[in-house]
Every structure is written in structure tokens, then in C-alpha cells.
Scaffold this motif. Structure first.
Motif, PDB file in Angstrom:
ATOM      1  N   LEU A   1      33.556  55.490   8.164  1.00 31.48           N
ATOM      2  CA  LEU A   1      32.576  56.341   7.482  1.00 31.48           C
ATOM      3  C   LEU A   1      33.094  56.868   6.146  1.00 31.48           C
ATOM      4  O   LEU A   1      32.375  57.540   5.418  1.00 31.48           O
ATOM      5  CB  LEU A   1      32.187  57.529   8.373  1.00 31.48           C
ATOM      6  N   GLU A   2      34.334  56.568   5.809  1.00 32.82           N
ATOM      7  CA  GLU A   2      34.945  57.114   4.595  1.00 32.82           C
ATOM      8  C   GLU A   2      34.237  56.674   3.319  1.00 32.82           C
ATOM      9  O   GLU A   2      34.292  57.375   2.308  1.00 32.82           O
ATOM     10  CB  GLU A   2      36.424  56.757   4.540  1.00 32.82           C
ATOM     11  N   SER A   3      33.564  55.531   3.347  1.00 32.52           N
ATOM     12  CA  SER A   3      32.866  55.076   2.138  1.00 32.52           C
ATOM     13  C   SER A   3      31.567  55.848   1.901  1.00 32.52           C
ATOM     14  O   SER A   3      31.005  55.785   0.823  1.00 32.52           O
ATOM     15  CB  SER A   3      32.577  53.583   2.224  1.00 32.52           C
ATOM     16  N   ILE A   4      31.118  56.589   2.902  1.00 26.68           N
ATOM     17  CA  ILE A   4      29.907  57.398   2.762  1.00 26.68           C
ATOM     18  C   ILE A   4      30.325  58.796   2.301  1.00 26.68           C
ATOM     19  O   ILE A   4      31.201  59.408   2.910  1.00 26.68           O
ATOM     20  CB  ILE A   4      29.138  57.494   4.102  1.00 26.68           C
ATOM     21  N   PRO A   5      29.721  59.313   1.241  1.00 26.54           N
ATOM     22  CA  PRO A   5      30.083  60.662   0.780  1.00 26.54           C
ATOM     23  C   PRO A   5      29.910  61.691   1.913  1.00 26.54           C
ATOM     24  O   PRO A   5      29.008  61.594   2.735  1.00 26.54           O
ATOM     25  CB  PRO A   5      29.106  60.935  -0.361  1.00 26.54           C
ATOM     26  N   GLU A   6      30.812  62.656   1.940  1.00 28.46           N
ATOM     27  CA  GLU A   6      30.845  63.688   2.988  1.00 28.46           C
ATOM     28  C   GLU A   6      29.479  64.356   3.183  1.00 28.46           C
ATOM     29  O   GLU A   6      29.040  64.569   4.309  1.00 28.46           O
ATOM     30  CB  GLU A   6      31.905  64.738   2.631  1.00 28.46           C
ATOM     31  N   ASN A   7      28.791  64.692   2.098  1.00 26.81           N
ATOM     32  CA  ASN A   7      27.512  65.408   2.215  1.00 26.81           C
ATOM     33  C   ASN A   7      26.385  64.536   2.767  1.00 26.81           C
ATOM     34  O   ASN A   7      25.335  65.045   3.150  1.00 26.81           O
ATOM     35  CB  ASN A   7      27.103  66.018   0.868  1.00 26.81           C
ATOM     36  N   LEU A   8      26.594  63.210   2.866  1.00 26.25           N
ATOM     37  CA  LEU A   8      25.557  62.316   3.404  1.00 26.25           C
ATOM     38  C   LEU A   8      25.865  61.832   4.822  1.00 26.25           C
ATOM     39  O   LEU A   8      25.002  61.242   5.474  1.00 26.25           O
ATOM     40  CB  LEU A   8      25.388  61.098   2.485  1.00 26.25           C
ATOM     41  N   ARG A   9      27.070  62.095   5.308  1.00 26.59           N
ATOM     42  CA  ARG A   9      27.473  61.575   6.612  1.00 26.59           C
ATOM     43  C   ARG A   9      26.633  62.112   7.763  1.00 26.59           C
ATOM     44  O   ARG A   9      26.439  61.411   8.749  1.00 26.59           O
ATOM     45  CB  ARG A   9      28.948  61.867   6.884  1.00 26.59           C
ATOM     46  N   HIS A  10      26.113  63.337   7.650  1.00 29.63           N
ATOM     47  CA  HIS A  10      25.322  63.879   8.768  1.00 29.63           C
ATOM     48  C   HIS A  10      23.963  63.187   8.892  1.00 29.63           C
ATOM     49  O   HIS A  10      23.252  63.389   9.851  1.00 29.63           O
ATOM     50  CB  HIS A  10      25.195  65.410   8.670  1.00 29.63           C
ATOM     51  N   TYR A  11      23.611  62.322   7.933  1.00 32.10           N
ATOM     52  CA  TYR A  11      22.377  61.544   8.029  1.00 32.10           C
ATOM     53  C   TYR A  11      22.590  60.213   8.754  1.00 32.10           C
ATOM     54  O   TYR A  11      21.636  59.495   9.046  1.00 32.10           O
ATOM     55  CB  TYR A  11      21.812  61.265   6.626  1.00 32.10           C
ATOM     56  N   PHE A  12      23.846  59.904   9.031  1.00 33.10           N
ATOM     57  CA  PHE A  12      24.150  58.647   9.730  1.00 33.10           C
ATOM     58  C   PHE A  12      23.550  58.692  11.131  1.00 33.10           C
ATOM     59  O   PHE A  12      23.693  59.680  11.851  1.00 33.10           O
ATOM     60  CB  PHE A  12      25.674  58.440   9.803  1.00 33.10           C
ATOM     61  N   ASP A  13      22.879  57.629  11.541  1.00 36.10           N
ATOM     62  CA  ASP A  13      22.211  57.574  12.853  1.00 36.10           C
ATOM     63  C   ASP A  13      23.175  57.000  13.902  1.00 36.10           C
ATOM     64  O   ASP A  13      23.241  55.800  14.115  1.00 36.10           O
ATOM     65  CB  ASP A  13      20.956  56.707  12.742  1.00 36.10           C
ATOM     66  N   TYR A  14      23.924  57.904  14.550  1.00 36.74           N
ATOM     67  CA  TYR A  14      24.906  57.493  15.552  1.00 36.74           C
ATOM     68  C   TYR A  14      24.244  56.860  16.786  1.00 36.74           C
ATOM     69  O   TYR A  14      24.786  55.938  17.378  1.00 36.74           O
ATOM     70  CB  TYR A  14      25.768  58.683  15.989  1.00 36.74           C
TER      71      TYR A  14
END
Length: 177
Positions: free
Chosen positions: A137-150
């Protein structure tokens, strides 16, 4: 003997055909010689010339033929001994073999160990830990990671990459190889 110890009920077929139930339980934990125990059961038969035997019951998950042969029983016994030595839960190992469509045998112990990917309270939580540990997930900016659909990621992982076994309120995750 623990509740997980695999065991079989060996019946004398000469007695069975004469309407007599004659047999005994044998633990497949390596403490007994199978051929010797089967011979003892046949020798103690009330019927003369008792030579044939069958497994009329068994206590372990998985499938077993009524006429498995001692090679199959020795393979199960060897697998149990390896599972015990590795500290693997026998019930989980049997479920693993059943899920993969393989017989219970010693060679499956190494495959089990290689396939085991971890435990969590759900596949989704395992995926979160997996993504964090591998840095994916490191390539995704920190502020956008909570939008990732786990949940969607977990579903996709289960479709092609992993399978799970539910045991004692835990989700055990295994790689599909």
C-alpha cells in the motif's frame, strides 16, 4: 489418547458374515503396529479361518474406504506422527487435505506448512495485515489509503490466491499452490 487421535474400527469379516460383531479399535498414533494388531483381532475371532478384515468405522475427518489396506493406514499413521511432531492441529490438517482433495498422508504435512499463510479473525483482517507487512500500500498516498476496499481485495484473494479454514473463531489462511 487425545480426542484428535485418528483411530479405526477393524472388523473380522468371517465373524461379520456369520452374524457376529468381532473387532476392535486401533489408534493410528504410531504406538501400535497395525499389521500385528489386525492379526491379533483375526486370531481372536470366534470363526475359524478368519483372514479378511475391513474398517467398519473411523474417527478422523476425511474419507476412508472400507478396505483401505495397510499401506493407506500406515500413511495416515505417518502423517499423524509428523503432524504431532510439527505441532499442527490434526483436525485442521485433515480439513486442509479434504479442501485440496488429497488423501491424508505424510507428504501433505510439508505442503500444509508451505501453504500456511497466517491466522486472523477474518480474511479481510488478514489481508490488511498482509498488505501492510508486504508494503503493497506504500504507493498509495497516506490520505487516500482509507478508501482502499479491503473487503473486495479479500474476496479477490479468495477467488484465486488463498483459501480459508474456519477453526475456533479464527480464520486460517492458506496459499493456493
Amino acid at each position: 489418547m487425545t480426542n484428535d487421535t485418528p483411530r479405526i474400527y477393524v472388523a473380522c469379516l468371517a465373524s461379520y458374515n456369520a452374524g457376529i460383531l468381532h473387532g476392535n479399535w486401533i489408534d493410528l498414533d504410531g504406538t501400535e503396529d497395525l499389521e500385528e494388531r489386525i492379526s491379533e483381532i483375526l486370531e481372536a475371532s470366534p470363526e475359524e479361518d478368519a483372514e479378511e478384515w475391513a474398517v467398519h468405522d473411523y474417527e478422523f475427518c476425511g474419507q476412508l474406504s472400507e478396505y483401505p489396506g495397510t499401506d493407506t493406514l500406515n500413511a495416515i499413521q505417518e502423517a499423524y506422527e509428523k503432524v504431532e511432531a510439527e505441532g499442527i492441529d490434526w483436525e485442521i490438517f485433515c480439513e486442509f487435505c479434504a479442501h485440496r482433495g488429497h488423501d491424508i498422508e505424510a507428504g501433505q504435512v510439508e505442503i500444509f506448512s508451505e501453504a500456511y499463510a497466517g491466522t486472523a479473525d477474518s480474511l479481510e483482517n488478514w489481508c490488511i495485515e498482509f498488505l501492510e507487512e508486504t508494503g503493497q500500500l506504500e504507493s498509495i498516498p497516506e490520505n487516500l489509503r482509507h478508501y482502499f476496499d479491503y473487503a473486495a481485495f479479500a474476496r479477490d484473494m479468495e477467488i484465486s490466491d488463498v483459501f480459508t479454514i474456519e477453526h475456533n473463531s479464527e480464520t486460517l489462511v492458506f496459499w493456493n499452490h
